[in-house]
Design an enzyme around this catalytic site. Structure first.
Site, PDB file in Angstrom:
ATOM      1  N   SER A  79       0.870  -1.188   0.000  1.00  0.00           N
ATOM      2  CA  SER A  79       0.000   0.000   0.000  1.00  0.00           C
ATOM      3  C   SER A  79       0.897   1.225   0.000  1.00  0.00           C
ATOM      4  CB  SER A  79      -0.959  -0.027   1.194  1.00  0.00           C
ATOM      5  OG  SER A  79      -0.279  -0.206   2.408  1.00  0.00           O
ATOM      6  N   GLY A  87       0.009   4.496   0.076  1.00  0.00           N
ATOM      7  CA  GLY A  87      -0.694   5.719   0.481  1.00  0.00           C
ATOM      8  C   GLY A  87      -1.561   6.229  -0.646  1.00  0.00           C
ATOM      9  N   GLY A 112      -2.041   4.499  -4.109  1.00  0.00           N
ATOM     10  CA  GLY A 112      -2.776   3.250  -4.303  1.00  0.00           C
ATOM     11  C   GLY A 112      -1.942   2.026  -3.977  1.00  0.00           C
ATOM     12  N   GLY A 171      -5.421   1.003   5.434  1.00  0.00           N
ATOM     13  CA  GLY A 171      -4.725  -0.256   5.164  1.00  0.00           C
ATOM     14  C   GLY A 171      -5.551  -1.460   5.580  1.00  0.00           C
ATOM     15  N   ASP A 172      -6.270  -1.332   6.692  1.00  0.00           N
ATOM     16  CA  ASP A 172      -7.115  -2.436   7.158  1.00  0.00           C
ATOM     17  C   ASP A 172      -8.283  -2.653   6.195  1.00  0.00           C
ATOM     18  OD1 ASP A 172      -5.408  -2.486   9.374  1.00  0.00           O
ATOM     19  OD2 ASP A 172      -6.695  -1.127  10.517  1.00  0.00           O
TER      20      ASP A 172
END
Lengths: 308, 308
Positions: free
Chosen positions: A216, A218, A221, A247-248
């Site tokens: 990831s 930020g 993408g 992120g989760d």
């Protein structure tokens, strides 16, 4: 069902203050309590997407009781293993004027060998009914640094796809046990591989044992390096907002699309749309369901010819 | 026994961090939990001085349960009245390098009319066995601003000496009910009277209804304006340390010496020595017992000829 494992669950407190001024006294104008820890966040998003979800990990003490009380009304099944030590709190102090947050994370409980054994035993039973498992977040004290390696091996032995989302030495040790997927962010990937060049670092992470790597990046993408190909997935525009929990949400997108049999480009589109809809949401860690639907149509997924 | 009333009790959390940097994430290296609120602190010091002490006020929810659990091993009797809303937390973030503290105080519960009525009823029963009572700290939401006035009047009717230690409108309203003693600090006294000249302000506070006024002037010690005379009490030297709880220790000193029948100069010496020994102590709100003994001999109490 999908199983999420959160060894270091947390009671997340959010305090609103007009502005944080060090070494002064603040009247907190609003207090929010949420059940927290990365795997709990993943489970909440999975449940919102309509997936049967089970949460395991540890919970204990009065804070653990509150955490379980907050989980109870949610459409996730609580299979947390009790501990004698208390679950940690995290405190996020949010300046109401700017939205800037200052975080204080308690160290959390010390897990005994008997509690770890109880968790492993419960995990084995839960794996029998799981279509995928996510191992999420930091390790509490008392749990051996190779714990995620052990949980990855048991999932693979049970034939259950396993995603690992952690950092530092637990990631290094867990990846060597060959998880199906790891989802590091740019910093975690750089710490693991020594490279800040995402494609190079993701390939290195695969060599270390991960079957697939979704990094990831930020607002840029996701980058996926998999046995089936290499892709990037980007939201339609840069988004201002609170990235907590993005992120989760990406993990929930990847796992839910995996168990639905979707191919990689659709898994990545879903993960990117969910992460972006989480940044848009007003409450940290929630996602904006209407935005998610719009974003899903507008994420750009690009396949890269470069060999994985 | 001595009764202390803490309407807005708190679960006090102290977080150690290397240094507080706004808008970053901090790993808390040490967490301490203590039962808090000004009257609870006063009771702890009274008990350490060997006085039978009863604590009343409100406690509720999981945080109230933890507070009561932390009170249980202490030599004070818990007569807290249950509430459906949860007791507030306070978080003090202490920079380990400098000792500087940043405080976050939750707003606390909303008290229902039935809960207030239960407190008043219990308070009346406890007054029957009390030799003195201290009314301490802020009012929780839902309790009428004249609450301390009501509690002062009931104590006076029962013939129990009553000390009031609060601020703002609750102090203004409480003082009009003629408490035996108020113990404002310099800021509270200035807010009440409009004067920053302590002697003038203390006399004004007496005219507003307090029989006696003991103003805590920080490192300068105490100023007492009473029907029996006017005194100042000063520690032997200026002390560097954490002043948290020093005012509560002064209240315990005043009340304990009162019920022991000590005259004003000895009450003031004890209060000053306890407050100073609290600043010396390493843990906020504790007092250094060895220092207390030394200081008690070395506090200077001076009578002033000026008419009270």
């Amino acid at each position: 069902m999908i199983l999420t494992v959160t060894l270091n669950t947390a009671l997340d407190l959010t305090y609103a203050v007009p502005a944080l001024t060090p070494h002064t006294t603040h009247r907190v104008t609003d207090v929010a309590e949420r059940p927290g820890g990365k795997g709990v966040n993943v489970a909440r998003v999975l449940a919102a997407l309509g997936h049967e979800t089970v949460v395991t990990g540890f919970a204990g003490g009065p804070t653990g009781e509150v955490l379980r009380g907050l989980l109870a009304p949610l459409p996730v099944r609580d299979a947390l293993v009790p501990t004698s030590d208390a679950t940690r709190r995290t405190v996020a102090v949010v300046d109401t004027a700017t939205g800037d947050a200052t975080h204080f994370n308690e160290p959390g409980p010390v897990i005994t060998p008997a509690e770890w054994a109880a968790l492993v035993s419960s995990y084995e039973e839960l794996l029998a009914g799981a279509r995928a498992v996510a191992l999420c977040g930091s390790l509490p004290r008392g749990v051996h640094v190779g714990a995620y390696g052990e949980l990855v091996r048991r999932a693979r032995r049970a034939g259950v796809p396993v995603l690992l989302d952690t950092s530092g030495e637990p990631l290094r040790r867990g990846i060597a046990a060959r998880p199906d997927l790891v989802k590091p962010n740019a910093d975690e990937l750089a710490a693991l591989t020594g490279s800040r060049e995402p494609l190079r670092a993701a390939r290195d992470a695969r060599r270390r044992g991960a079957h697939a790597v979704v990094a990831s990046l930020g607002p840029d993408g996701l980058l996926a390096v998999t046995p089936d190909g290499t892709w990037t997935a980007a939201p339609p525009a840069r988004v201002a907002g609170n990235p907590t929990g993005a992120g989760d949400s990406a993990v929930a997108g990847l796992l839910s699309a995996l168990v639905e049999g979707e191919p990689w480009p659709r898994r990545l589109a879903r993960a990117t749309a969910l992460a972006t809809a989480t940044v848009y949401a007003r409450t940290a860690g929630e996602f904006d369901a209407a935005r998610y639907g719009e974003l899903l149509e507008r994420v750009t997924v690009t396949e890269h010819a470069t060999a994985a």
